[in-house]
Design an enzyme around this catalytic site. Sequence first.
Site, short mmCIF file in Angstrom:
data_model
loop_
_atom_site.label_atom_id
_atom_site.label_comp_id
_atom_site.label_asym_id
_atom_site.label_seq_id
_atom_site.Cartn_x
_atom_site.Cartn_y
_atom_site.Cartn_z
N THR A 86 2.50 8.04 43.65
CA THR A 86 3.13 8.38 45.34
C THR A 86 3.19 9.67 45.15
OG1 THR A 86 4.96 7.64 44.93
CG2 THR A 86 3.95 6.06 46.39
N GLU A 151 10.08 -0.68 40.31
CA GLU A 151 10.23 -1.01 38.96
C GLU A 151 11.06 0.56 38.40
OE1 GLU A 151 8.98 1.83 36.54
OE2 GLU A 151 8.68 3.50 38.40
N HIS A 254 23.02 12.75 27.31
CA HIS A 254 23.24 13.95 26.16
C HIS A 254 21.67 14.87 26.73
CE1 HIS A 254 22.60 10.50 23.63
NE2 HIS A 254 22.15 9.79 24.05
N ALA A 255 23.08 15.90 26.32
CA ALA A 255 22.24 17.63 26.98
C ALA A 255 21.36 17.82 25.95
CB ALA A 255 23.54 18.85 26.92
N CYS A 263 9.03 11.54 37.24
CA CYS A 263 9.85 10.34 37.79
C CYS A 263 10.82 11.21 38.49
CB CYS A 263 10.04 8.90 36.82
SG CYS A 263 8.94 8.47 36.72
N ARG A 331 4.19 16.04 31.59
CA ARG A 331 4.36 16.45 34.01
C ARG A 331 5.81 16.96 33.48
NH1 ARG A 331 2.23 11.04 36.52
NH2 ARG A 331 2.58 10.10 34.77
C1 UGA Z 1 13.11 7.54 34.56
C2 UGA Z 1 13.91 6.22 34.67
O1 UGA Z 1 14.46 6.02 33.47
C3 UGA Z 1 13.54 4.92 34.81
O2 UGA Z 1 14.07 4.25 34.33
C4 UGA Z 1 12.21 4.76 36.30
O3 UGA Z 1 11.62 3.59 36.27
C5 UGA Z 1 11.58 6.41 35.64
O4 UGA Z 1 12.24 7.66 35.74
C6 UGA Z 1 10.74 5.93 36.84
O5 UGA Z 1 10.54 5.91 37.96
O6 UGA Z 1 9.00 5.24 36.55
P1 UGA Z 1 11.68 8.10 32.39
O7 UGA Z 1 10.93 10.04 32.74
O8 UGA Z 1 10.57 7.55 31.69
O9 UGA Z 1 12.20 7.19 33.81
O10 UGA Z 1 12.58 8.67 31.12
P2 UGA Z 1 13.67 8.44 30.97
O11 UGA Z 1 13.98 8.31 29.55
O12 UGA Z 1 14.78 8.51 31.49
O13 UGA Z 1 13.73 10.48 30.43
C7 UGA Z 1 13.90 11.64 31.67
C8 UGA Z 1 14.51 12.74 31.56
O14 UGA Z 1 15.77 12.88 31.31
C9 UGA Z 1 13.50 13.12 29.62
O15 UGA Z 1 13.01 14.34 29.81
C10 UGA Z 1 14.85 13.36 28.84
O16 UGA Z 1 14.47 13.86 28.11
C11 UGA Z 1 15.87 13.50 30.03
N1 UGA Z 1 17.35 13.04 29.43
C12 UGA Z 1 17.54 11.52 29.48
C13 UGA Z 1 18.13 13.85 28.95
O17 UGA Z 1 17.78 15.14 29.12
N2 UGA Z 1 19.50 13.97 28.35
C14 UGA Z 1 19.70 12.37 28.65
O18 UGA Z 1 20.95 11.85 28.19
C15 UGA Z 1 18.37 11.12 28.91
#
Ligand code: UGA
Length: 435
Positions: A86, A151, A254-255, A263, A331
């Site tokens: 989507t 999900e 985490h900054a 997503c 992405r």
């Molecule tokens: C995210 C959600 O965490 C999942 O629960 C969800 O299912 C998914 O989107 C989705 O909608 O499909 P994802 O995009 O794989 O998962 O990655 P994350 O681990 O959530 O990280 C997303 C972004 O946030 C990354 O760029 C990461 O570096 C950043 N981030 C994450 C931070 O800058 N600080 C944090 O403390 C955590």
Amino acid sequence: MRVAMIGTGYVGLVSGACFADFGHVVTCIDKDASKISALNDGQIPIYEPGLQQLVAKNVAEERLYFSTEAAEAVRSADAVFIAVGTPARRGDGHADLSYVFQAAEEIAGLLDGFTVVVTKSTVPVGTGDEVEAIIARTNPHAEFEVVSNPEFLREGAAINDFKRPDRVVVGTDDERAAKVMRELYRPLYLNETPILVTQRRTSELIKYAANAFLAVKITFINEIADLCEKVGANVQEVSRGIGLDNRIGSKFLHAGPGYGGSCFPKDTLALSKIGADADTELKIVNSVIEVNARRKRRMADKVIAFLGGDVAGLTIALLGLSFKPNTDDMREAPSIDIVSRLQEAGARIRAFDPVSMDEAGHMMRDVLFCDGPYHAIENADAVVIVTEWDQFRALDLERVKTSLKAPNVIDLRNIYDPSDMKARGFSYASIGRAY
Ligand code: UGA
């Protein structure tokens, strides 16, 4: 149970393999014949730790199949999952539902006996109603229920997230459909995973609200990090200090250089549009979108300022390109903005990422992709740590110092200790740590 999974993208493939591993018989269906034939040859189109082995095991045990043909699998299925993409619609932020609707139309004529049609794709509130209407219109005799089952998988940790989730959300009013869904997720009862059965629209909104809330948390701590730099505080200690409060929680504080991926950027934008369409302005979500986009651009400015305001003619090495570790997904990765802005300012870029350089090659120009971290930093004027891959956490710092032309390290993930780096003779900057 028999499952048909429409769409073998990230979500479809992981969910299909995990359902098969739960003991169900799953057919993953995709129109893309080359993808299906690659999968049938054991090649996995995405990088996800553990997925290759999980697929191989379940294929060998004859519970997991791949096909371009939906008919047979859908006819015999207890549940048909729609797990197609989507993407954000070009020009505005609305989710593009054309693949979801196409899938609904296609499966409608194939349904045989009571079947649960599950939307796994992230879809705006009310999409379940539309899917239901499409199926009923296309096949008035079909006996089915449309259920929302969002999900919550993180790339890089998706198998664990599927098999040990914090919760499973099931959106349906129909007891028969809820029973099928409970049966599908029955292996999770063993570890007492809460299964929240709620109304379909509520379930659809839970998905967006969860992602938006996490994006708010990250963006909040990123702004606090900026403030820490100005007032002489340490953001990691602030995160710990607030995260120990159970009401806040320590995760997603985490900054860093701003969130990316397939997503959060897409879903925050879509939620903002859902709000606007419903005459409900979501000011917090709107601010988060703006602050995060600006932050990614400003990371390059931070590097430039640290290097004295002019990087023309300098060589800058980037370690990590993917939007986070353990994925090759590029992405909305902050590295894209950082590279293009540094290049605009006249810098030459060398880069290394353990798995995403092929992907990055389609998105970046004039970057010298290197064989390893030490190759990337060789003779560079500075190194910028963009993604916190484990292998960058324990670099041989003496080798780093001697390889660099000047010992400048800009650590956008706070994986090194500022006082230690200074003691080792580096000129070191990080995020939100004034000391
Ligand atoms: C995210 C959600 O965490 C999942 O629960 C969800 O299912 C998914 O989107 C989705 O909608 O499909 P994802 O995009 O794989 O998962 O990655 P994350 O681990 O959530 O990280 C997303 C972004 O946030 C990354 O760029 C990461 O570096 C950043 N981030 C994450 C931070 O800058 N600080 C944090 O403390 C955590």
